[in-house]
Design a protein around this motif. Structure first.
Motif, PDB file in Angstrom:
ATOM      1  N   UNK A 164       0.834  -1.208   0.000  1.00 21.27           N
ATOM      2  CA  UNK A 164       0.000   0.000   0.000  1.00 21.27           C
ATOM      3  C   UNK A 164       0.867   1.257   0.000  1.00 21.27           C
ATOM      4  N   UNK A 165       1.920   1.254   0.811  1.00 22.20           N
ATOM      5  CA  UNK A 165       2.805   2.423   0.839  1.00 22.20           C
ATOM      6  C   UNK A 165       3.482   2.649  -0.510  1.00 22.20           C
ATOM      7  N   UNK A 166       3.870   1.564  -1.171  1.00 24.89           N
ATOM      8  CA  UNK A 166       4.485   1.702  -2.490  1.00 24.89           C
ATOM      9  C   UNK A 166       3.477   2.236  -3.498  1.00 24.89           C
ATOM     10  N   UNK A 167       2.241   1.752  -3.426  1.00 29.07           N
ATOM     11  CA  UNK A 167       1.215   2.179  -4.365  1.00 29.07           C
ATOM     12  C   UNK A 167       0.973   3.690  -4.270  1.00 29.07           C
ATOM     13  N   UNK A 168       1.181   4.258  -3.104  1.00 30.82           N
ATOM     14  CA  UNK A 168       1.012   5.706  -2.938  1.00 30.82           C
ATOM     15  C   UNK A 168       1.989   6.492  -3.809  1.00 30.82           C
ATOM     16  N   UNK A 169       3.064   5.839  -4.218  1.00 35.59           N
ATOM     17  CA  UNK A 169       4.090   6.544  -4.991  1.00 35.59           C
ATOM     18  C   UNK A 169       3.682   6.756  -6.449  1.00 35.59           C
ATOM     19  N   UNK A 170       2.614   6.118  -6.910  1.00 34.06           N
ATOM     20  CA  UNK A 170       2.123   6.399  -8.255  1.00 34.06           C
ATOM     21  C   UNK A 170       1.941   7.899  -8.457  1.00 34.06           C
ATOM     22  N   UNK A 171       1.446   8.588  -7.425  1.00 33.24           N
ATOM     23  CA  UNK A 171       1.093  10.004  -7.547  1.00 33.24           C
ATOM     24  C   UNK A 171       2.303  10.898  -7.825  1.00 33.24           C
ATOM     25  N   UNK A 172       3.495  10.414  -7.491  1.00 35.97           N
ATOM     26  CA  UNK A 172       4.681  11.262  -7.617  1.00 35.97           C
ATOM     27  C   UNK A 172       4.963  11.655  -9.066  1.00 35.97           C
ATOM     28  N   UNK A 174      -8.007  -5.288   3.796  1.00 38.83           N
ATOM     29  CA  UNK A 174      -9.130  -4.355   3.690  1.00 38.83           C
ATOM     30  C   UNK A 174      -8.625  -2.924   3.465  1.00 38.83           C
ATOM     31  N   UNK A 175      -7.602  -2.523   4.210  1.00 39.07           N
ATOM     32  CA  UNK A 175      -7.040  -1.181   4.047  1.00 39.07           C
ATOM     33  C   UNK A 175      -6.401  -1.028   2.669  1.00 39.07           C
ATOM     34  N   UNK A 176      -5.698  -2.063   2.225  1.00 39.81           N
ATOM     35  CA  UNK A 176      -5.087  -2.018   0.888  1.00 39.81           C
ATOM     36  C   UNK A 176      -6.156  -1.833  -0.173  1.00 39.81           C
ATOM     37  N   UNK A 177      -7.234  -2.607  -0.062  1.00 38.55           N
ATOM     38  CA  UNK A 177      -8.295  -2.512  -1.074  1.00 38.55           C
ATOM     39  C   UNK A 177      -9.025  -1.178  -0.991  1.00 38.55           C
ATOM     40  N   UNK A 178      -9.128  -0.614   0.188  1.00 39.91           N
ATOM     41  CA  UNK A 178      -9.735   0.720   0.316  1.00 39.91           C
ATOM     42  C   UNK A 178      -8.894   1.746  -0.418  1.00 39.91           C
ATOM     43  N   UNK A 179      -7.588   1.639  -0.301  1.00 38.72           N
ATOM     44  CA  UNK A 179      -6.722   2.572  -1.008  1.00 38.72           C
ATOM     45  C   UNK A 179      -6.769   2.327  -2.511  1.00 38.72           C
ATOM     46  N   UNK A 180      -6.905   1.073  -2.906  1.00 39.73           N
ATOM     47  CA  UNK A 180      -7.010   0.754  -4.332  1.00 39.73           C
ATOM     48  C   UNK A 180      -8.249   1.418  -4.940  1.00 39.73           C
ATOM     49  N   UNK A 181      -9.338   1.504  -4.184  1.00 35.21           N
ATOM     50  CA  UNK A 181     -10.533   2.208  -4.662  1.00 35.21           C
ATOM     51  C   UNK A 181     -10.179   3.659  -4.989  1.00 35.21           C
ATOM     52  N   UNK A 210     -19.231  -0.747 -13.495  1.00 36.81           N
ATOM     53  CA  UNK A 210     -18.848  -2.097 -13.079  1.00 36.81           C
ATOM     54  C   UNK A 210     -17.518  -2.080 -12.332  1.00 36.81           C
ATOM     55  N   UNK A 211     -16.550  -1.314 -12.848  1.00 40.15           N
ATOM     56  CA  UNK A 211     -15.239  -1.259 -12.198  1.00 40.15           C
ATOM     57  C   UNK A 211     -15.371  -0.773 -10.758  1.00 40.15           C
ATOM     58  N   UNK A 212     -16.107   0.322 -10.580  1.00 44.56           N
ATOM     59  CA  UNK A 212     -16.276   0.883  -9.236  1.00 44.56           C
ATOM     60  C   UNK A 212     -16.986  -0.114  -8.331  1.00 44.56           C
ATOM     61  N   UNK A 213     -18.051  -0.715  -8.837  1.00 42.31           N
ATOM     62  CA  UNK A 213     -18.794  -1.695  -8.048  1.00 42.31           C
ATOM     63  C   UNK A 213     -17.907  -2.874  -7.655  1.00 42.31           C
ATOM     64  N   UNK A 214     -17.073  -3.322  -8.582  1.00 44.57           N
ATOM     65  CA  UNK A 214     -16.237  -4.502  -8.326  1.00 44.57           C
ATOM     66  C   UNK A 214     -15.165  -4.206  -7.273  1.00 44.57           C
ATOM     67  N   UNK A 215     -14.415  -3.107  -7.435  1.00 42.65           N
ATOM     68  CA  UNK A 215     -13.323  -2.856  -6.487  1.00 42.65           C
ATOM     69  C   UNK A 215     -13.868  -2.514  -5.101  1.00 42.65           C
ATOM     70  N   UNK A 216     -14.994  -1.803  -5.054  1.00 45.52           N
ATOM     71  CA  UNK A 216     -15.596  -1.530  -3.741  1.00 45.52           C
ATOM     72  C   UNK A 216     -16.141  -2.807  -3.120  1.00 45.52           C
TER      73      UNK A 216
END
Length: 385
Positions: A205-213, A331-338, A367-373
């Motif tokens: 999850x912390x690594x995924x946050x680096x996409x924004x950089x 759960x936290x990882x998937x919340x951030x993925x949303x 569908x994408x939003x419904x699926x990841x949530x």
């Protein structure tokens, strides 16, 4: 009961689901593919990919020897297909794939089970090398065998995504230890290993946050993702005809992060159940994984002795806590993925698609939003007492 050994499923104890020490060129017989696929960005940028593809001979995939050649061949064939289809964007999209690509691509599907379309495994898992093999597997040291469109933003998107995979790879031995500990009824071994996996998911999850950089919404969607497209989606609503294979169009899903084996493997390990429609979709996208990775997902689910049952029947408080902590971390990882999907896909479509394409893309968005949530919400009932 036979031991489930992750290395029997094309999983590396060093690199996880990422192919360890991949080939970067096929043998000389396949040089026509090597010479076009490795020039992907050049040929797409100059709008000459179609011209070069049409010069290719039909090569025999039976000449491929071993898993590494098969993985590289699929990568090459699918990126050439993407370049051929999408070099002019979402307009002027061919409805027929020439037999020089269609025949070998479909034969690989028939013989080995690789879907005849670009997948997450092609973009990432089969496509990764280190710039300097002597240096650590950090973002700055990752390189792709074949770069996609997007310039520096693609390089960042690719390297951060691979680092997410590597974060999980560092817990591969712990994953194996959970399986072994479950077979051995060793609660302490399982608990220690679940804690290691929790740390790995937290790091993901912390690594995924680096996409924004270094990745903008405009640079990602649809500029980059157009080349990840499937058949039956934007620009190819009726599917794609494979010349020399079938007269009717073939439909197939394009590459997306849902095809990564990591979260699916954790769901299977922990016994996290998903709502019926999400489960059906998940079963479908498992078929887009590397065939042995898909086989692992099924075999994890079918193990006679399941981790969740062991945890529920145990009186070991540390084991129960470690299990529940991992579910909560997922759960936290998937919340951030949303949040990631909302920013880069949903907002990307609103900002960068013209109104007529936005309208046709709306059902896909929903569908994408419904699926990841939904995948996130299913974790809320995954803990045990």
């Amino acid at each position: 009961m036979a031991r489930l050994d992750l290395t029997d499923y094309d999983v590396s104890m060093k690199t996880g689901f990422v192919l360890e020490d991949p080939l970067t060129r096929l043998p000389p017989y396949f040089d026509p593919w090597n010479n076009v696929a490795l020039r992907f960005t050049e040929l797409v940028s100059t709008k000459t990919m179609r011209e070069e593809v049409l010069k290719l001979p039909v090569l025999d995939v039976n000449r491929l020897c071993g898993m590494k050649e098969e993985r590289l061949a699929h990568l090459q064939l699918t990126v050439m297909t993407s370049g051929y289809l999408w070099q002019n964007g979402l307009h002027d999209v061919p409805k027929v794939l020439p037999k020089c690509l269609a025949v070998p691509l479909y034969r690989m599907f028939e013989k080995h089970g690789f879907q005849p379309v670009i997948t997450y495994a092609d973009l990432y898992l089969s496509n990764t090398i280190l710039k300097d093999p002597k240096e650590p597997a950090v973002i700055e040291n990752f390189a792709a065998i074949i770069d996609m469109m997007g310039g520096s933003e693609w390089l960042w998107f690719f390297a951060v995504g691979i680092r997410v995979e590597q974060d999980f790879a560092e817990a591969t031995q712990a994953f194996q230890n959970v399986l072994d500990g479950t077979d051995e009824n060793d609660a302490e071994k399982i608990a220690r290993s679940l804690d290691v996996i929790s740390d790995a998911v937290h790091n993901m999850q912390n690594t995924m946050k680096r996409f924004h950089e270094n990745l903008t919404v405009e640079g990602f969607f649809p500029k980059m993702t157009t080349f990840f497209g499937g058949y039956g989606e934007l620009g190819l609503h009726e599917g794609l005809i494979f010349e020399g294979v079938k007269e009717e169009p073939i439909k197939a899903k394009g590459a997306n992060a849902g095809q990564s084996p990591v979260m699916k493997a954790l769901d299977a390990l922990l016994g996290i159940e998903h709502e019926e429609k999400r489960h059906a979709y998940t079963e479908e996208i498992i078929t887009y994984m590397v065939p042995n990775h898909g086989r692992l997902m099924r075999d994890l689910r079918q193990r006679p002795k399941q981790l969740k049952a062991v945890v529920e029947s145990s009186s070991n408080a540390d084991l129960k806590q470690a299990y529940n902590n991992l579910v909560q971390t997922i759960l936290k990882f998937r919340s951030y993925h949303v949040q990631i999907v909302t920013k880069y896909v949903i907002q990307g479509a609103k900002k960068n698609f013209p109104p007529e394409i936005q309208e046709s893309f709306r059902p896909v968005q929903q569908f994408i939003v419904s699926y990841v949530k939904g995948m996130r919400d299913d974790c809320k009932t995954g803990t045990t007492s």
